[in-house]
Design a protein around this motif. Structure first.
Motif, short mmCIF file in Angstrom:
data_model
loop_
_atom_site.label_atom_id
_atom_site.label_comp_id
_atom_site.label_asym_id
_atom_site.label_seq_id
_atom_site.Cartn_x
_atom_site.Cartn_y
_atom_site.Cartn_z
N PRO A 30 0.82 -1.22 0.00
CA PRO A 30 0.00 0.00 0.00
C PRO A 30 0.84 1.26 0.00
N GLU A 31 1.99 1.22 0.69
CA GLU A 31 2.86 2.39 0.72
C GLU A 31 3.37 2.74 -0.68
N ASN A 32 3.78 1.73 -1.42
CA ASN A 32 4.26 1.97 -2.78
C ASN A 32 3.15 2.55 -3.65
N ILE A 33 1.96 1.98 -3.51
CA ILE A 33 0.82 2.47 -4.29
C ILE A 33 0.54 3.93 -3.97
N THR A 34 0.60 4.28 -2.69
CA THR A 34 0.30 5.65 -2.28
C THR A 34 1.24 6.66 -2.90
N TRP A 35 2.54 6.43 -2.77
CA TRP A 35 3.46 7.46 -3.28
C TRP A 35 3.52 7.49 -4.80
N MET A 36 3.35 6.32 -5.47
CA MET A 36 3.32 6.32 -6.95
C MET A 36 2.06 7.03 -7.45
N SER A 37 0.94 6.83 -6.77
CA SER A 37 -0.30 7.52 -7.14
C SER A 37 -0.14 9.03 -7.01
N GLU A 38 0.46 9.44 -5.91
CA GLU A 38 0.67 10.88 -5.70
C GLU A 38 1.60 11.47 -6.76
N ALA A 39 2.60 10.69 -7.16
CA ALA A 39 3.56 11.18 -8.16
C ALA A 39 2.93 11.32 -9.55
N LEU A 40 1.93 10.48 -9.84
CA LEU A 40 1.38 10.43 -11.21
C LEU A 40 -0.01 11.04 -11.36
N SER A 41 -0.73 11.21 -10.26
CA SER A 41 -2.14 11.60 -10.36
C SER A 41 -2.35 13.00 -10.92
N SER A 42 -1.32 13.85 -10.88
CA SER A 42 -1.45 15.19 -11.47
C SER A 42 -1.43 15.15 -12.99
N TYR A 83 -2.21 11.93 -14.93
CA TYR A 83 -3.02 10.86 -15.53
C TYR A 83 -4.14 10.43 -14.60
N GLN A 84 -5.09 9.70 -15.13
CA GLN A 84 -6.10 9.04 -14.32
C GLN A 84 -5.44 7.80 -13.70
N ILE A 85 -5.71 7.54 -12.44
CA ILE A 85 -5.03 6.45 -11.75
C ILE A 85 -6.04 5.44 -11.18
N LYS A 86 -5.74 4.16 -11.38
CA LYS A 86 -6.46 3.09 -10.72
C LYS A 86 -5.42 2.21 -10.03
N VAL A 87 -5.79 1.66 -8.85
CA VAL A 87 -4.81 0.90 -8.08
C VAL A 87 -5.42 -0.39 -7.55
N THR A 88 -4.54 -1.35 -7.29
CA THR A 88 -4.93 -2.58 -6.62
C THR A 88 -3.68 -3.27 -6.07
N THR A 89 -3.88 -4.03 -5.00
CA THR A 89 -2.76 -4.80 -4.44
C THR A 89 -2.82 -6.26 -4.87
N SER A 90 -3.75 -6.60 -5.73
CA SER A 90 -3.99 -8.00 -6.12
C SER A 90 -3.88 -8.20 -7.63
N GLY A 91 -3.18 -9.26 -8.02
CA GLY A 91 -3.08 -9.60 -9.43
C GLY A 91 -4.43 -9.98 -10.00
N LYS A 92 -5.22 -10.70 -9.21
CA LYS A 92 -6.55 -11.13 -9.65
C LYS A 92 -7.46 -9.93 -9.86
N GLU A 93 -7.42 -8.99 -8.93
CA GLU A 93 -8.22 -7.78 -9.05
C GLU A 93 -7.74 -6.92 -10.23
N ALA A 94 -6.44 -6.96 -10.50
CA ALA A 94 -5.90 -6.20 -11.64
C ALA A 94 -6.52 -6.66 -12.95
N LEU A 95 -6.68 -7.97 -13.11
CA LEU A 95 -7.27 -8.51 -14.34
C LEU A 95 -8.73 -8.09 -14.48
N LYS A 96 -9.45 -8.01 -13.34
CA LYS A 96 -10.84 -7.54 -13.39
C LYS A 96 -10.89 -6.08 -13.82
N LEU A 97 -10.00 -5.26 -13.26
CA LEU A 97 -9.96 -3.84 -13.63
C LEU A 97 -9.62 -3.67 -15.12
N LEU A 98 -8.72 -4.48 -15.61
CA LEU A 98 -8.35 -4.43 -17.03
C LEU A 98 -9.52 -4.82 -17.92
N LYS A 99 -10.31 -5.75 -17.45
CA LYS A 99 -11.45 -6.23 -18.24
C LYS A 99 -12.55 -5.19 -18.31
#
Length: 363
Positions: free
Chosen positions: A18-30, A32-48
């Motif tokens: 979660p820490e990595n997600i937080t700081w990368m989101s903050e770095a990029l959110s200005s 691009y549009q950002i979506k996040v997940t800590t799960s590979g399975k959830e990532a595939l759902k988001l991609l779909k």
């Protein structure tokens, strides 16, 4: 879709920290549009279920690893072209080879430098945007070419029917005859194309040219006088000799059209063969050249049978119509003298189609 404006692009960050997600989101959110997940399975759902332009993907995760996720991304046609940047503490050349082989677009090694992250993400999004623009342009051009081709085909068909209509105005009985013989020719060609001898020669484009050219078989009759063309009784020898000029008149008309065009054309070539050769006979007793056997163009041999069959079953000013069986008997008797034996055999194999065509276009 401008390269300079990437703010509508969506970046998916996949990391089990979660820490990595937080700081990368903050770095990029200005940017691009950002979506996040800590799960590979959830990532595939988001991609779909979302339009994702780029994935930042951790390799070492519980459950589905980054390697598992990218395999699924590359397997699905909908996500196959999305750039994937691996985020990893693995820094050996062998690790990079594995990732690149699986389809990774790039690697960013941990600990991640913010400047490098921003630069790599921007570069890969610009590259994807360029590919998308090119792909869209290619799709547009392909559609335009297809539309223009269809327009030209429609125009060509309209011109053919207009020319054929000239003959129809001289002889009102030819209207439905033109339609029926056109479909007879195509049916015969399609049947013959099943034979190995004709499989390459009678490809779809050639059959289509024969079909479109068939209405022009009697175009030369516009040059025959009414007292001969519409005579209810039998023609005298002199009148028949005059009628026999219509193949040459048709050829001359089509040669003028070809000269005007200035280059060879499959349709016009088929039309010339048909107009000039459909009264030739297999045994050489026909006109205007007295050609025999396979010296007669195949298109004209097909037209010869189609033309005679339809004349036999149709009412004319000089005769009553025959039944299909009576016409069939005459066609069979003409095998190997009037008609190409293989064309007669094709006719016998599909005689039900001839009956259907005659009924469909009975006028």
């Amino acid at each position: 879709m401008l390269l300079s404006n990437l703010s509508d692009c969506t970046v998916l960050i996949v990391d089990d920290s979660p820490e990595n997600i937080t700081w990368m989101s903050e770095a990029l959110s200005s940017f691009y549009q950002i979506k996040v997940t800590t799960s590979g399975k959830e990532a595939l759902k988001l991609l779909k279920n979302n339009q994702i332009e780029l994935v930042l993907l951790d390799i070492i995760m519980p459950g589905l690893t980054g390697y598992d996720v990218i395999k699924e991304i590359r397997r699905d046609p909908k996500t196959h072209d999305i750039p994937v940047i691996f985020l990893t503490a693995k820094d050996t050349k062998e690790d990079e080879k594995i990732g690149l082989k699986l389809g990774a677009s790039d690697y960013i090694h941990k600990p991640i430098n913010v400047s490098i992250l921003k630069s790599r993400v921007k570069t890969h999004l610009q590259n994807k945007r360029s590919r998308d623009i090119l792909s869209n342009q290619n799709d547009y051009l392909e559609k335009e070419i297809k539309n223009r081709y269809e327009e030209l085909n429609q125009m060509q068909d309209a011109i053919v029917y207009s020319l054929a209509g000239l003959a129809e105005t001289r002889d009102p009985e030819t209207g439905d005859h033109i339609l029926r013989t056109q479909y007879y020719v195509r049916a015969l060609a399609e049947e013959l194309s099943q034979k190995s001898k004709y499989h390459e020669k009678l490809c779809d484009n050639v059959i289509d040219a024969y079909f479109k050219a068939a209405p022009l078989h009697d175009i030369g009759k516009v040059g025959i006088t009414d007292n001969i063309l519409l005579k209810p009784g039998k023609l005298t020898f002199e009148e028949f000799e005059e009628m026999k000029k219509h193949p040459m008149l048709g050829l001359q008309t089509l040669l003028k059209a070809e000269k005007r065009l200035g280059k060879p054309n499959m349709l016009l070539n088929a039309a010339k063969e048909i107009a000039y050769g459909h009264h030739e006979k297999w045994d050489g007793s026909g006109y205007p050249e007295g050609l025999s056997g396979e010296n007669i163009p195949l298109s004209a041999r097909l037209m010869a049978l189609a033309d005679v069959y339809d004349a036999l079953i149709s009412r004319r000013v000089y005769k009553d119509p025959m039944s299909h069986d009576a016409a069939k008997s005459i066609i069979v008797k003409g095998r190997a003298n009037h008609f190409d034996p293989e064309v007669v055999d094709a006719f016998l194999a599909i005689e039900d189609k001839f009956i259907d065509i005659a009924e469909t276009y009975s006028g």
